[in-house]
Design an enzyme around this catalytic site. Structure first.
Site, PDB file in Angstrom:
ATOM      1  N   SER A 113       1.008  -1.501   0.124  1.00  0.00           N
ATOM      2  CA  SER A 113      -0.039   0.232  -0.143  1.00  0.00           C
ATOM      3  C   SER A 113       0.954   1.094  -0.126  1.00  0.00           C
ATOM      4  O   SER A 113       2.108   1.131   0.389  1.00  0.00           O
ATOM      5  CB  SER A 113      -0.938   0.167   0.949  1.00  0.00           C
TER       6      SER A 113
ATOM      7  N   LEU B  70       2.761  -1.172   5.209  1.00  0.00           N
ATOM      8  CA  LEU B  70       2.275   0.135   5.639  1.00  0.00           C
ATOM      9  C   LEU B  70       3.335   1.138   5.609  1.00  0.00           C
ATOM     10  O   LEU B  70       4.388   0.843   6.176  1.00  0.00           O
ATOM     11  CB  LEU B  70       1.759   0.024   6.899  1.00  0.00           C
TER      12      LEU B  70
ATOM     13  N   ILE C 201       7.058  -2.529   7.595  1.00  0.00           N
ATOM     14  CA  ILE C 201       6.959  -1.068   7.495  1.00  0.00           C
ATOM     15  C   ILE C 201       7.853  -0.282   6.417  1.00  0.00           C
ATOM     16  O   ILE C 201       8.811  -0.730   6.188  1.00  0.00           O
ATOM     17  CB  ILE C 201       7.554  -0.561   8.851  1.00  0.00           C
ATOM     18  N   LYS C 202       6.985   0.321   5.841  1.00  0.00           N
ATOM     19  CA  LYS C 202       7.680   1.086   4.347  1.00  0.00           C
ATOM     20  C   LYS C 202       8.405   2.313   4.761  1.00  0.00           C
ATOM     21  O   LYS C 202       7.817   3.247   5.174  1.00  0.00           O
ATOM     22  CB  LYS C 202       6.377   1.344   3.383  1.00  0.00           C
ATOM     23  N   VAL C 203       9.501   2.274   4.203  1.00  0.00           N
ATOM     24  CA  VAL C 203      10.457   3.461   4.613  1.00  0.00           C
ATOM     25  C   VAL C 203      11.012   4.023   3.296  1.00  0.00           C
ATOM     26  O   VAL C 203      11.783   3.096   2.458  1.00  0.00           O
ATOM     27  CB  VAL C 203      11.326   3.146   5.725  1.00  0.00           C
TER      28      VAL C 203
END
Length: 511
Positions: free
Chosen positions: A192, A257, A288-290
């Site tokens: 996403s 996310l 976790i998207k960074v």
């Protein structure tokens, strides 16, 4: 855990006693299907219960009829369901520990209440062991299911590439669409981003009730409201991929996310927000998207060192990719030095089609729409260079898995191209392609796997990059520009999303 119960007319005497067992063990209890009526055909409660699991609203099911046989037959026709009947405690826990059964079926006419309660307690207390032999065997079961749907997506999966869906909206959970994509189109994960959620929340009423409830409960911070909505969706989606996560040895079956894109150049706040979101979601297969910006790299290293799963986003060039891979390896090395396990997982997301859109007017016809694939192939070569040799081998010996290369932005922007172009061009073993829904359906309908990346692909990529440079394109500078533009685009979507939540909160409270 969320436990759903359903029954035909013959199984009803067991419903409430077994619901009480689930509650006594601390589980949330749901009911599905008709609860009254003198004659309920067993496929009706079976379908209703399985739809709750397929929507991610429930984790396990207790399904009842007279003998347990009819509902077992019906349940096993539904996507993502593994249903089994038993009349003994050993099988009740073994079916979960070895086979990841998620629906137990019992017959109210074949056993008493007390034995049924003991069996259900054993079923609910059991967890899949993740031992290698059970992962191998369950993997073969999943492969049998995929082979029932021989389509181009299956062909792509068989190259060794994993297909993730680059899309989320609550209705694809509620109506079982995501479960069908997993079952029929070999989808094994989901990503996403702020743009996806902006359209999902701002352009539909799917989230209005929850926004109203959160606002009424005193939650007024718009970021907090958004993350509550997003985590709810992604936890449900992650539940559908959990078996894939377990079978893969925690190298597939993930949902992503993203932290606020406004933090792309803020290392410390990225770390604190990423850590907070991972803990809040409390879901093992959440990533976790960074952003892989210069400031994002130390955040990636720190979050990996803390044991989080990380999706590094907004990568375009080989230099940016190498920076992300180095951050991953440094994070793992810190865990190894501290004596921690190396079982967290990461992907590095390389954006493809934006290269070609940006260079469209600056290249001759013979180079048009080739730069994105070439830049991505150079990252693929770098992947093989980085995740080999003594430094990586030392981590692999301690249980580390390579950071998978993920191809993102694989929908076509040029209408003259086939709508499956980037998917066909970038099939490669050991990689991931996260595909927008429209492109996914197009490839399933008429896509074709014409080959996989190999040495000749690298040679062609190098020639293409050199030709683009000779044509006047500063490829390195363009890669840096694309990362900045990508950040700014996500920032714009984020601002739109926050404004939409503000407006909806006010309007819904007024109404």
């Amino acid at each position: 855990m969320r436990v759903v119960l359903a029954s035909d007319h013959a199984g009803r005497p067991l419903i409430e006693p077994l619901a009480e067992v689930a509650r006594s063990l601390g589980h949330e209890v749901l009911y599905a299907g008709p609860m009254t009526g003198d004659a309920i055909d067993y496929p009706e409660p079976a379908k209703a219960l399985c739809e709750e699991i397929g929507a991610g609203r429930a984790d396990r099911g207790i399904l009842l009829c007279g003998s347990g046989a009819g509902v077992t037959v019906a349940a096993n026709k539904m996507p993502l369901i593994r249903a089994s009947s038993t009349e003994n405690i050993y099988t009740a826990h073994q079916m979960v520990e070895h086979d990841a059964v998620n629906v137990i079926t019992l017959g109210a006419r074949t056993m008493g209440v007390e034995p049924a309660k003991e069996i259900v307690a054993a079923f609910l207390n059991a967890e899949f062991t993740c031992e290698a032999r059970h992962r191998r065997r369950l993997g073969k079961v999943l492969q049998i299911a995929r082979e029932q749907h021989m389509n181009p997506m299956y062909d792509l999966h068989e190259t060794g590439q994993r297909i993730w869906l680059d899309y989320i909206r609550r209705d694809i959970l509620d109506n079982g669409t995501l479960a069908r994509y997993i079952d029929e189109l070999s989808v094994t994960g989901l990503t996403s981003n702020p743009s996806i959620f902006d359209k999902a929340i701002a352009d539909t009423d799917l989230y209005d009730d929850e926004i109203k409830a959160l606002s009424a409960s005193g939650t007024t911070d718009r970021e907090e409201i958004f993350f509550a909505l997003a985590i709810d969706d992604l936890k449900r989606a992650a539940a559908l991929f959990r078996t894939i996560w377990d079978v893969s040895g925690h190298t597939d079956g993930c949902c992503s996310l993203e932290v606020s894109p406004l933090l792309a150049n803020d290392t410390d706040t990225t770390i604190s927000q990423g850590d907070m979101l991972f803990k809040k979601a409390d879901t093992p297969n959440l990533m976790i998207k960074v952003p892989g910006t210069p400031e994002g790299a130390p955040a990636i290293e720190e979050l990996i060192a803390r044991g989080l799963n990380i999706n590094v986003t907004l990568l375009f060039s080989e230099a940016q990719y190498r920076r992300a891979a180095e951050a991953y390896i440094k994070g793992l090395e810190r865990r190894a030095e501290a004596g921690e396990s190396l079982d967290n997982f990461s992907v590095a997301s390389v954006f493809v089609s934006r290269w070609d859109k940006a260079a469209m007017d600056d290249l001759p016809a013979d180079l048009k729409d080739k730069l994105g694939v070439a830049a991505s192939v150079q990252c693929w070569r770098a992947f093989h260079e980085i995740f080999s040799g003594p430094r990586w081998d030392a981590l692999a010996a301690k249980g580390a898995s390579p950071q998978k290369l993920l191809f993102a932005s694989t929908s076509t922007k040029d209408p003259s191209l086939p709508d499956t172009y980037y998917v066909s061009e970038l099939a490669a073993d050991g990689t991931v392609n996260t595909i927008p829904e429209k492109t996914l359906l197009a490839f399933a309908d008429h896509g074709e796997v014409t080959g996989t990346l190999d040495k000749s692909s690298i040679e062609e990529a190098d020639r293409t990059i050199e030709a683009c440079k000779a044509a006047g394109v500063d490829v390195d500078a363009l890669g840096e520009r694309l990362q900045i533009e990508g950040r700014d685009s996500f920032n714009a979507s984020w601002h739109d999303l926050m404004e939409a939540i503000d407006e909806k909160s006010k309007n819904l409270q007024t109404s």
